[in-house]
Write an enzyme that holds these catalytic residues in place. Structure first.
Site, PDB file in Angstrom:
ATOM      1  N   ASP A 109       0.855  -1.183   0.000  1.00  0.00           N
ATOM      2  CA  ASP A 109       0.000   0.000   0.000  1.00  0.00           C
ATOM      3  C   ASP A 109       0.893   1.236   0.000  1.00  0.00           C
ATOM      4  O   ASP A 109       1.144   1.860   1.029  1.00  0.00           O
ATOM      5  CB  ASP A 109      -0.923  -0.014   1.212  1.00  0.00           C
ATOM      6  CG  ASP A 109      -2.094   0.952   1.056  1.00  0.00           C
ATOM      7  OD1 ASP A 109      -2.124   1.684   0.039  1.00  0.00           O
ATOM      8  OD2 ASP A 109      -2.965   0.986   1.941  1.00  0.00           O
ATOM      9  N   ALA A 110       1.385   1.581  -1.208  1.00  0.00           N
ATOM     10  CA  ALA A 110       2.349   2.665  -1.362  1.00  0.00           C
ATOM     11  C   ALA A 110       1.731   3.910  -1.990  1.00  0.00           C
ATOM     12  O   ALA A 110       2.269   5.007  -1.855  1.00  0.00           O
ATOM     13  CB  ALA A 110       3.525   2.189  -2.214  1.00  0.00           C
ATOM     14  N   LYS A 111       0.633   3.734  -2.733  1.00  0.00           N
ATOM     15  CA  LYS A 111      -0.075   4.841  -3.393  1.00  0.00           C
ATOM     16  C   LYS A 111       0.880   5.720  -4.198  1.00  0.00           C
ATOM     17  O   LYS A 111       0.856   6.944  -4.116  1.00  0.00           O
ATOM     18  CB  LYS A 111      -0.857   5.674  -2.374  1.00  0.00           C
ATOM     19  CG  LYS A 111      -1.944   4.885  -1.645  1.00  0.00           C
ATOM     20  CD  LYS A 111      -2.725   5.770  -0.684  1.00  0.00           C
ATOM     21  CE  LYS A 111      -3.821   4.975   0.005  1.00  0.00           C
ATOM     22  NZ  LYS A 111      -3.285   3.969   0.972  1.00  0.00           N
ATOM     23  N   ARG A 112       1.698   5.086  -5.023  1.00  0.00           N
ATOM     24  CA  ARG A 112       2.676   5.818  -5.816  1.00  0.00           C
ATOM     25  C   ARG A 112       2.030   6.384  -7.081  1.00  0.00           C
ATOM     26  O   ARG A 112       1.108   5.800  -7.644  1.00  0.00           O
ATOM     27  CB  ARG A 112       3.844   4.908  -6.199  1.00  0.00           C
ATOM     28  CG  ARG A 112       4.658   4.403  -5.006  1.00  0.00           C
ATOM     29  CD  ARG A 112       5.296   5.561  -4.241  1.00  0.00           C
ATOM     30  NE  ARG A 112       6.298   5.088  -3.299  1.00  0.00           N
ATOM     31  CZ  ARG A 112       6.194   5.168  -1.979  1.00  0.00           C
ATOM     32  NH1 ARG A 112       5.115   5.714  -1.440  1.00  0.00           N
ATOM     33  NH2 ARG A 112       7.159   4.731  -1.195  1.00  0.00           N
TER      34      ARG A 112
END
Length: 296
Positions: A109-112
């Site tokens: 869950d990095a939301k890059r």
């Protein structure tokens, strides 16, 4: 263009099994539950652990041991490792490796999200074979334009990994961007783009999952109807955070997602993690949540 026959069989152009196929099998075999691995300072304290890299590692590996056989996937929250610097990121690397060794799917869950070579570098970090941070899938932010994600979309397809693109979040601020446009909203365009990406790989049969998923909050209420979002037509998995502590129940998910419910990966973090640190208690909490998701 990808080989349609190979894609239909759940493979990617390189001949590997696709993330969507692997996730679909995990959801069928273990149930549609994703457990967040979120080492919040308050949870570390409640577990009697120090708020440092060693505490985060003990926390992460305990959660993985407890829920690995009960969840279709686990979702480490990258920010909660980053706050411990290089030592924390090393813990994340070891957690991802331990999950792979245990055959548990991981969603970083990095939301890059970025453009050009920077987006390519993010893709390289999270989706490249051999990267110490490689997960089975990663969350992405499309708000520089869906096509800005192209390096990650293409690399995920090449390596048999997946992505989950933020589409409709349940935080109050999200509507100021995602709802803009009404029936031709930003969220609707993201949903349509994800559907088109899955169609590139001939994923158009009910029951088959593509590898381009969406993040849609479990507590978005009537927004799917209000914005005319056809999630079932994406043929992709739907990561639905907010189950448990944020107020959503399995019944709410079924009502909210309707025909798309079979694609939903219900995500619970704090509600299950609060049952720790004992493995048996974590397992009981995960099993209870999973069984609620499976109930008809």
């Amino acid at each position: 263009m990808p080989d349609a026959d190979a894609a239909t069989a759940g493979t990617v152009p390189t001949g590997r099994e696709s993330f969507g196929s692997r996730l679909g099998q995990a959801m069928a075999g273990r149930g549609p539950l994703c457990v967040g691995i979120d080492p919040h300072p308050s949870l570390l304290r409640d577990w009697g652990l120090n708020d440092d890299a060693a505490g985060v590692e003990r926390f992460s590996l305990t959660v993985l041991e407890a829920v690995g056989s009960l969840a279709a996937a686990v979702k480490p929250q990258v920010a909660l490792y980053e706050r411990h610097g290089s030592a924390g990121m090393a813990v994340l690397e070891r957690t991802l490796a331990a999950a792979a060794d245990a055959s548990v799917l991981t969603i970083a869950d990095a939301k890059r999200g970025d453009i050009g070579s920077t987006m390519a570098a993010y893709a390289d970090a999270w989706l490249r074979d051999g990267s110490p941070l490689a997960a089975d899938a990663v969350t992405l932010s499309p708000y520089l334009g869906f096509e800005s994600l192209r390096p990650a979309l293409d690399l995920a397809a090449e390596t048999g990994r997946g992505v989950f693109v933020l589409a409709l979040t349940s935080n109050p601020e999200g509507a100021s961007v995602q709802h803009v446009g009404g029936m031709d909203s930003v969220a609707r365009r993201i949903v349509q783009a994800a559907a088109a990406e899955n169609r590139r790989y001939a994923v158009s049969v009910p029951g088959n999952l593509g590898s381009v998923g969406l993040v849609v909050g479990a507590t978005v209420g009537s927004a799917l109807t209000d914005l005319d979002l056809d999630l079932a037509a994406t043929f992709g998995p739907i990561l639905a955070p907010g189950l448990g502590a944020q107020g959503a129940t399995a019944a709410v998910l079924r009502r909210t997602f309707g025909p798309a419910y079979p694609q939903v990966l219900g995500t619970s973090s704090r509600d299950i993690l609060a049952a720790g640190p004992h493995i048996r208690s974590l397992q009981d909490a995960a099993r209870r949540t999973r069984d609620e998701l499976l109930a008809t």
